[in-house]
Design a protein around this motif. Structure first.
Motif, PDB file in Angstrom:
ATOM      1  N   GLN A 163       0.820  -1.213   0.000  1.00 35.58           N
ATOM      2  CA  GLN A 163       0.000   0.000   0.000  1.00 35.58           C
ATOM      3  C   GLN A 163       0.858   1.269   0.000  1.00 35.58           C
ATOM      4  O   GLN A 163       0.526   2.247  -0.671  1.00 35.58           O
ATOM      5  CB  GLN A 163      -0.968   0.019   1.187  1.00 35.58           C
ATOM      6  CG  GLN A 163      -2.105  -0.978   1.090  1.00 35.58           C
ATOM      7  CD  GLN A 163      -1.676  -2.412   1.362  1.00 35.58           C
ATOM      8  OE1 GLN A 163      -0.696  -2.672   2.070  1.00 35.58           O
ATOM      9  NE2 GLN A 163      -2.394  -3.357   0.770  1.00 35.58           N
ATOM     10  N   LYS A 164       1.946   1.256   0.733  1.00 34.01           N
ATOM     11  CA  LYS A 164       2.817   2.437   0.778  1.00 34.01           C
ATOM     12  C   LYS A 164       3.485   2.666  -0.578  1.00 34.01           C
ATOM     13  O   LYS A 164       3.605   3.801  -1.028  1.00 34.01           O
ATOM     14  CB  LYS A 164       3.858   2.311   1.883  1.00 34.01           C
ATOM     15  CG  LYS A 164       3.243   2.464   3.255  1.00 34.01           C
ATOM     16  CD  LYS A 164       4.265   2.574   4.342  1.00 34.01           C
ATOM     17  CE  LYS A 164       3.526   2.791   5.664  1.00 34.01           C
ATOM     18  NZ  LYS A 164       4.347   3.375   6.688  1.00 34.01           N
ATOM     19  N   ILE A 165       3.883   1.585  -1.223  1.00 41.33           N
ATOM     20  CA  ILE A 165       4.491   1.710  -2.550  1.00 41.33           C
ATOM     21  C   ILE A 165       3.464   2.247  -3.540  1.00 41.33           C
ATOM     22  O   ILE A 165       3.763   3.145  -4.340  1.00 41.33           O
ATOM     23  CB  ILE A 165       5.058   0.364  -3.031  1.00 41.33           C
ATOM     24  CG1 ILE A 165       6.135  -0.127  -2.068  1.00 41.33           C
ATOM     25  CG2 ILE A 165       5.604   0.480  -4.457  1.00 41.33           C
ATOM     26  CD1 ILE A 165       6.552  -1.567  -2.284  1.00 41.33           C
ATOM     27  N   GLU A 166       2.248   1.722  -3.492  1.00 39.55           N
ATOM     28  CA  GLU A 166       1.188   2.194  -4.388  1.00 39.55           C
ATOM     29  C   GLU A 166       0.880   3.667  -4.147  1.00 39.55           C
ATOM     30  O   GLU A 166       0.698   4.430  -5.099  1.00 39.55           O
ATOM     31  CB  GLU A 166      -0.073   1.347  -4.212  1.00 39.55           C
ATOM     32  CG  GLU A 166       0.059  -0.035  -4.793  1.00 39.55           C
ATOM     33  CD  GLU A 166      -1.111  -0.951  -4.471  1.00 39.55           C
ATOM     34  OE1 GLU A 166      -1.881  -0.653  -3.519  1.00 39.55           O
ATOM     35  OE2 GLU A 166      -1.243  -1.973  -5.160  1.00 39.55           O
ATOM     36  N   PHE A 167       0.844   4.080  -2.884  1.00 33.06           N
ATOM     37  CA  PHE A 167       0.580   5.481  -2.566  1.00 33.06           C
ATOM     38  C   PHE A 167       1.655   6.392  -3.151  1.00 33.06           C
ATOM     39  O   PHE A 167       1.351   7.395  -3.785  1.00 33.06           O
ATOM     40  CB  PHE A 167       0.480   5.689  -1.051  1.00 33.06           C
ATOM     41  CG  PHE A 167       0.336   7.131  -0.685  1.00 33.06           C
ATOM     42  CD1 PHE A 167      -0.888   7.778  -0.790  1.00 33.06           C
ATOM     43  CD2 PHE A 167       1.440   7.870  -0.278  1.00 33.06           C
ATOM     44  CE1 PHE A 167      -1.013   9.126  -0.487  1.00 33.06           C
ATOM     45  CE2 PHE A 167       1.327   9.216   0.028  1.00 33.06           C
ATOM     46  CZ  PHE A 167       0.098   9.851  -0.076  1.00 33.06           C
ATOM     47  N   VAL A 168       2.926   6.029  -2.927  1.00 31.37           N
ATOM     48  CA  VAL A 168       4.025   6.864  -3.437  1.00 31.37           C
ATOM     49  C   VAL A 168       3.994   6.870  -4.964  1.00 31.37           C
ATOM     50  O   VAL A 168       4.151   7.921  -5.589  1.00 31.37           O
ATOM     51  CB  VAL A 168       5.390   6.383  -2.907  1.00 31.37           C
ATOM     52  CG1 VAL A 168       6.537   7.139  -3.571  1.00 31.37           C
ATOM     53  CG2 VAL A 168       5.457   6.548  -1.396  1.00 31.37           C
ATOM     54  N   LYS A 169       3.773   5.721  -5.576  1.00 31.26           N
ATOM     55  CA  LYS A 169       3.722   5.645  -7.045  1.00 31.26           C
ATOM     56  C   LYS A 169       2.600   6.524  -7.595  1.00 31.26           C
ATOM     57  O   LYS A 169       2.803   7.291  -8.547  1.00 31.26           O
ATOM     58  CB  LYS A 169       3.526   4.201  -7.496  1.00 31.26           C
ATOM     59  CG  LYS A 169       3.471   4.057  -9.002  1.00 31.26           C
ATOM     60  CD  LYS A 169       3.144   2.629  -9.407  1.00 31.26           C
ATOM     61  CE  LYS A 169       2.452   2.665 -10.722  1.00 31.26           C
ATOM     62  NZ  LYS A 169       1.259   1.909 -10.826  1.00 31.26           N
ATOM     63  N   ASN A 170       1.421   6.436  -7.009  1.00 32.90           N
ATOM     64  CA  ASN A 170       0.300   7.252  -7.482  1.00 32.90           C
ATOM     65  C   ASN A 170       0.565   8.744  -7.287  1.00 32.90           C
ATOM     66  O   ASN A 170       0.248   9.562  -8.155  1.00 32.90           O
ATOM     67  CB  ASN A 170      -0.998   6.834  -6.776  1.00 32.90           C
ATOM     68  CG  ASN A 170      -1.449   5.451  -7.185  1.00 32.90           C
ATOM     69  OD1 ASN A 170      -1.089   4.941  -8.238  1.00 32.90           O
ATOM     70  ND2 ASN A 170      -2.226   4.809  -6.330  1.00 32.90           N
ATOM     71  N   SER A 171       1.157   9.090  -6.162  1.00 29.01           N
ATOM     72  CA  SER A 171       1.493  10.498  -5.902  1.00 29.01           C
ATOM     73  C   SER A 171       2.546  10.990  -6.884  1.00 29.01           C
ATOM     74  O   SER A 171       2.448  12.107  -7.417  1.00 29.01           O
ATOM     75  CB  SER A 171       2.001  10.661  -4.467  1.00 29.01           C
ATOM     76  OG  SER A 171       1.017  10.283  -3.546  1.00 29.01           O
TER      77      SER A 171
END
Length: 145
Positions: A107-115
């Protein structure tokens, strides 16, 4: 420099002749690519199989390095509030990546990627402006990854 692959020669020339805005776009694209590759390491159960852990960690380390390059390239004296905000985001993103690397947190990787994707789109618009002159900045970061 002798190139065995014409794509490498083209890419290297593109980087050397890019404007500052285009270089920032290339860095963002590299970070998003590394984060996407890290996400591919997760299996259906949300775990990382042992043979993929090293590549996963390398992808996150490269993304971390790219974000650090973006961070140190900020001109805090001229950038005002935008530079301060970006600095805070970059510090936060790097902390999230470090935690995700240790705890295998998708989830943290997805959040950073989306941001990063959202910021990438904004930088693409900014880089396409005619105000961007060719860069004289030499980056030491390898974004080939």
């Amino acid at each position: 420099m002798a190139y065995q692959n014409p794509y490498n020669a083209y890419r290297d020339t593109s980087i050397r002749t890019a404007s500052q805005g285009q270089l920032v776009v290339l860095l963002y694209e590299g970070a998003v690519k590394q984060l996407s590759q890290a996400l591919q390491a997760f299996n259906e159960e949300g775990k990382i199989d042992a043979p993929k852990i090293e590549k996963f960690s390398n992808n996150l380390s490269k993304a971390h390095e790219i974000i650090t390059e973006l961070q140190v390239s900020l001109d805090m004296s001229k950038g005002g509030q935008i530079a301060q905000t970006l600095m805070s985001l970059y510090v936060f993103f790097n902390n999230e990546i470090l935690d995700a690397n240790i705890n295998h947190n998708r989830q943290k990787i997805e959040f950073v990627k989306n941001s990063m994707n959202e910021l990438l789109e904004a930088w693409r618009v900014a880089a396409s402006s005619t105000a961007n002159a060719p860069s004289t900045v030499q980056s030491t970061l390898n974004i080939k990854g």
